[in-house]
Design an enzyme around this catalytic site. Structure first.
Site, mmCIF file in Angstrom:
data_model
loop_
_atom_site.group_PDB
_atom_site.id
_atom_site.type_symbol
_atom_site.label_atom_id
_atom_site.label_comp_id
_atom_site.label_asym_id
_atom_site.label_seq_id
_atom_site.Cartn_x
_atom_site.Cartn_y
_atom_site.Cartn_z
ATOM 1 N N ASP A 16 35.780 44.943 37.992
ATOM 2 C CA ASP A 16 35.013 46.156 38.285
ATOM 3 C C ASP A 16 33.704 46.183 37.483
ATOM 4 O O ASP A 16 33.653 45.666 36.365
ATOM 5 C CB ASP A 16 35.883 47.375 37.939
ATOM 6 C CG ASP A 16 35.377 48.634 38.612
ATOM 7 O OD1 ASP A 16 34.489 48.544 39.483
ATOM 8 O OD2 ASP A 16 35.863 49.721 38.258
ATOM 9 N N ASN A 64 38.526 49.192 50.049
ATOM 10 C CA ASN A 64 37.088 48.880 49.987
ATOM 11 C C ASN A 64 36.379 49.005 51.334
ATOM 12 O O ASN A 64 35.139 49.027 51.396
ATOM 13 C CB ASN A 64 36.843 47.483 49.394
ATOM 14 C CG ASN A 64 37.041 47.392 47.896
ATOM 15 O OD1 ASN A 64 37.332 46.339 47.347
ATOM 16 N ND2 ASN A 64 36.883 48.517 47.193
HETATM 17 C C1 FPP Z 1 34.018 46.172 41.951
HETATM 18 O O1 FPP Z 1 32.739 46.499 41.428
HETATM 19 C C2 FPP Z 1 33.971 44.867 42.564
HETATM 20 C C3 FPP Z 1 34.282 44.602 43.862
HETATM 21 C C4 FPP Z 1 34.712 45.621 44.821
HETATM 22 C C5 FPP Z 1 34.179 43.241 44.389
HETATM 23 C C6 FPP Z 1 34.587 42.148 43.483
HETATM 24 C C7 FPP Z 1 34.321 40.884 44.169
HETATM 25 C C8 FPP Z 1 33.769 39.803 43.627
HETATM 26 C C9 FPP Z 1 33.369 39.677 42.201
HETATM 27 C C10 FPP Z 1 33.543 38.619 44.501
HETATM 28 C C11 FPP Z 1 34.770 37.746 44.549
HETATM 29 C C12 FPP Z 1 34.387 36.480 45.157
HETATM 30 C C13 FPP Z 1 35.197 35.480 45.514
HETATM 31 C C14 FPP Z 1 34.613 34.206 45.950
HETATM 32 C C15 FPP Z 1 36.662 35.591 45.493
HETATM 33 P P1 FPP Z 1 32.048 47.834 41.918
HETATM 34 O O2 FPP Z 1 31.203 47.542 43.083
HETATM 35 O O3 FPP Z 1 33.090 48.880 42.182
HETATM 36 O O4 FPP Z 1 31.194 48.202 40.664
HETATM 37 P P2 FPP Z 1 30.833 49.683 40.163
HETATM 38 O O5 FPP Z 1 32.142 50.322 39.761
HETATM 39 O O6 FPP Z 1 29.940 49.432 38.987
HETATM 40 O O7 FPP Z 1 30.148 50.375 41.295
#
Ligand code: FPP
Length: 243
Positions: A16, A64
């Site tokens: 996250d 998501n």
């Molecule tokens: C949460 O951060 C993150 C995600 C919903 C996506 C995580 C995915 C990856 C890191 C890519 C994975 C890739 C592969 C190849 C498996 P957020 O968007 O909720 O962050 P925030 O809380 O700061 O808004």
């Protein structure tokens, strides 16, 4: 060599904080997710070097889909690109890839890319990376119930052991350590059944900044925990552990 129970065999991670990391740099959220992929690729190697055998990462949750359509398609695109861009590196570094989750709503193109990644890395054994994509802990329990009903199970046939065998991660030991970056302290419908005895570790570090130092802090915190699995003795190895 006998492995130390103070090193987790299986680590689960909620990655996250990508959005905030990008916002802090006045960049779009996609930039944060892209940096998040690079961090994941480095983290796989770092966890493997430290003796972790299974790493399960929450790449896209069942919830998501509620994000704006352009962010969802951006994430799908990133994962598709990553599946080929890093495949050779994963093969040569001894990383075995598996993708878990609901395939409904996932394009054939992405499913094909995963299949290629799974096949190309099937014989690797340095570390197994389980990419949870369109995954939810509740979805997993429901699909296991459906499986049990469809196979004609009667209520008395269902035990914790038989039920666990129909869950997605049936052949993988339960996670020992559950890490969430980004400052929130919740499970967000990740590995609900499997995390029953996982040690929880929350850090304010945003995922793209989660490097070697942060990994070592998380592993040191795990090593200092007193695990009893509901019993009285410390550091019993738990039902799944070997060695
Ligand atoms: C949460 O951060 C993150 C995600 C919903 C996506 C995580 C995915 C990856 C890191 C890519 C994975 C890739 C592969 C190849 C498996 P957020 O968007 O909720 O962050 P925030 O809380 O700061 O808004």
């Amino acid at each position: 060599m006998e492995r130390s129970p103070r090193i987790p065999r299986h680590v689960a991670v909620v990655m996250d904080g990508n959005g905030r990391w990008a916002k802090n740099r006045y960049m779009p959220r996609f930039f944060g997710h892209k940096a998040g992929v690079d961090t994941l690729i480095r983290a796989i190697d770092l966890f493997a070097d430290r003796g972790v055998e299974y790493l399960t990462v929450f790449a896209f949750s069942s919830e998501n889909w509620k994000r704006p359509a352009d962010e969802v398609s951006g994430l799908f695109g990133l994962v598709l690109v990553a599946a080929s861009k890093y495949l050779e590196a994963m093969v040569s570094k001894g990383v075995r890839i598996r993708v878990i989750g609901n395939r409904e709503g996932v394009s054939e193109q992405l499913q094909d890319a995963w299949m290629r990644a799974e096949q190309a890395t099937a014989h690797n054994d340095r570390i197994t990376v389980l990419v949870a994509f369109n995954f939810g802990g509740r979805w997993d329990v429901v699909q296991a119930c459906r499986h049990a009903l469809a196979s004609g199970c009667s209520p008395e046939d269902i035990t914790e052991e038989s039920f666990a065998r129909t869950l997605t991660l049936s052949e993988v030991p339960d996670p020992d350590l559950f890490i969430r970056t980004g400052g929130e302290m919740r499970l967000s419908n990740f590995l609900l059944w499997q995390a029953a005895y996982a040690e929880l570790y929350f850090t304010n570090c945003l995922w793209p900044d989660f490097g070697a130092e942060e990994i070592d802090l998380a592993l040191a915190s795990f090593a200092a925990r007193d695990r009893r699995f509901g019993g009285a003795e410390s550091w019993s190895h738990g039902p799944d552990a070997t060695g």
